[in-house]
Design a protein around this motif. Structure first.
Motif, PDB file in Angstrom:
ATOM      1  N   ILE A  44       0.832  -1.202   0.000  1.00 25.55           N
ATOM      2  CA  ILE A  44       0.000   0.000   0.000  1.00 25.55           C
ATOM      3  C   ILE A  44       0.864   1.248   0.000  1.00 25.55           C
ATOM      4  CG2 ILE A  44      -1.633   1.331   1.407  1.00 25.55           C
ATOM      5  CD1 ILE A  44      -2.892  -1.373   2.201  1.00 25.55           C
ATOM      6  N   ARG A  45       1.927   1.238   0.785  1.00 28.12           N
ATOM      7  CA  ARG A  45       2.839   2.384   0.862  1.00 28.12           C
ATOM      8  C   ARG A  45       3.401   2.739  -0.511  1.00 28.12           C
ATOM      9  NH1 ARG A  45       6.712   0.686   4.813  1.00 28.12           N
ATOM     10  NH2 ARG A  45       5.652   1.891   6.442  1.00 28.12           N
ATOM     11  N   SER A  46       3.653   1.726  -1.329  1.00 22.74           N
ATOM     12  CA  SER A  46       4.257   1.963  -2.645  1.00 22.74           C
ATOM     13  C   SER A  46       3.345   2.738  -3.581  1.00 22.74           C
ATOM     14  CB  SER A  46       4.634   0.628  -3.296  1.00 22.74           C
ATOM     15  OG  SER A  46       3.475  -0.083  -3.729  1.00 22.74           O
ATOM     16  N   LEU A  47       2.065   2.847  -3.248  1.00 22.83           N
ATOM     17  CA  LEU A  47       1.115   3.555  -4.103  1.00 22.83           C
ATOM     18  C   LEU A  47       1.098   5.056  -3.852  1.00 22.83           C
ATOM     19  CD1 LEU A  47      -1.861   1.024  -3.927  1.00 22.83           C
ATOM     20  CD2 LEU A  47      -0.109   1.230  -5.709  1.00 22.83           C
ATOM     21  N   GLY A  48       1.776   5.498  -2.811  1.00 28.57           N
ATOM     22  CA  GLY A  48       1.884   6.929  -2.559  1.00 28.57           C
ATOM     23  C   GLY A  48       0.604   7.551  -2.034  1.00 28.57           C
ATOM     24  N   GLU A  49       0.376   8.800  -2.401  1.00 32.91           N
ATOM     25  CA  GLU A  49      -0.722   9.590  -1.832  1.00 32.91           C
ATOM     26  C   GLU A  49      -2.109   9.002  -2.063  1.00 32.91           C
ATOM     27  OE1 GLU A  49      -2.548  12.294   0.418  1.00 32.91           O
ATOM     28  OE2 GLU A  49      -0.376  12.028   0.201  1.00 32.91           O
ATOM     29  N   PRO A  50      -2.414   8.413  -3.225  1.00 36.80           N
ATOM     30  CA  PRO A  50      -3.782   7.892  -3.403  1.00 36.80           C
ATOM     31  C   PRO A  50      -4.006   6.511  -2.794  1.00 36.80           C
ATOM     32  CG  PRO A  50      -2.543   7.551  -5.420  1.00 36.80           C
ATOM     33  CD  PRO A  50      -1.623   8.285  -4.463  1.00 36.80           C
TER      34      PRO A  50
END
Length: 216
Positions: A95-101
């Motif tokens: 999830i962290r790898s997806l950034g702001e969204p």
């Protein structure tokens, strides 16, 4: 209406979460290792193959979702040790790898680390079998990891001491760190009402970045 990716959709709790989410009109992507095990037909349901222990697989499934729910288990004690915290670490990384969204993360937790009226924790009770202690501490380790995470919006929902299939009443109480005990001395929640509480949290977030518990 939310877009929800659900890991563990075929389990005792996960299947109730799936039922409750579809009942409320949410769009659910059930992530399973073997799609043949989930044969339900519903216009709001998509079944995909994925691996909760692979951050790349998590990221692929989580992209575009509003919420990721993990109801994965591990079967026996050693299975939980091998699955629960590693899966949460993988989910956070993906999830962290997806950034702001990135979507929110809602986790099915355990009751073992909840505080009892004597100031101890559930897992401190005498006579608990080793396999149950392993399950409890696996969930406790996962919660400890969650509490180090500040860049992913997570919520951990602990059941009461007893959770099992039962009736959906839609009525429950909430606490944060204390085990909920009814007037008759029991500590329980049906899997159906647990799912109600989890979906209520998805629809009206009140416990982002923390653990809470539900019971009668």
């Amino acid at each position: 209406m939310s877009k929800i990716a659900l890991f563990g959709a075929t389990g005792t709790i996960g299947s109730r979460v799936l039922d409750e989410a579809l009942r409320r009109g949410h769009v659910v992507t059930a992530v399973v290792r073997d799609p043949a095990k989930l044969t339900r037909n519903d216009p709001g349901l998509t079944v995909v193959t994925g691996d909760v222990l692979d951050p790349g697989s998590v990221a692929e499934v989580a992209k575009g979702q509003d919420v990721v729910v993990s109801a994965v288990g591990g079967g026996d004690g050693p299975g939980h040790i091998a699955t629960i915290r590693p899966s949460v670490e993988s989910l956070v990384t993906g999830i962290r790898s997806l950034g702001e969204p990135a979507p929110r993360l809602v986790l099915v937790g355990g009751a073992g680390s909840l505080r009892t009226p004597d100031g101890k924790q559930v897992w401190d009770a005498e006579g608990l079998p080793e396999f149950l202690l392993q399950i409890m501490h696996a969930h406790g380790d996962a919660l400890d990891f969650c509490r180090t995470v500040s860049d992913v919006k997570w919520t951990n929902l602990s059941p009461s001491a007893t959770i099992e299939p039962g009736e959906r009443t839609g009525v429950y109480r909430i606490a944060k760190e204390d085990l909920l005990i009814a007037d008759d001395g029991s500590s329980r929640i049906s899997a159906e009402d647990y799912a109600v509480a989890l979906l209520d949290e998805i629809e009206r977030p009140r416990h982002t970045g923390e653990r809470f518990t539900v019971g009668y």
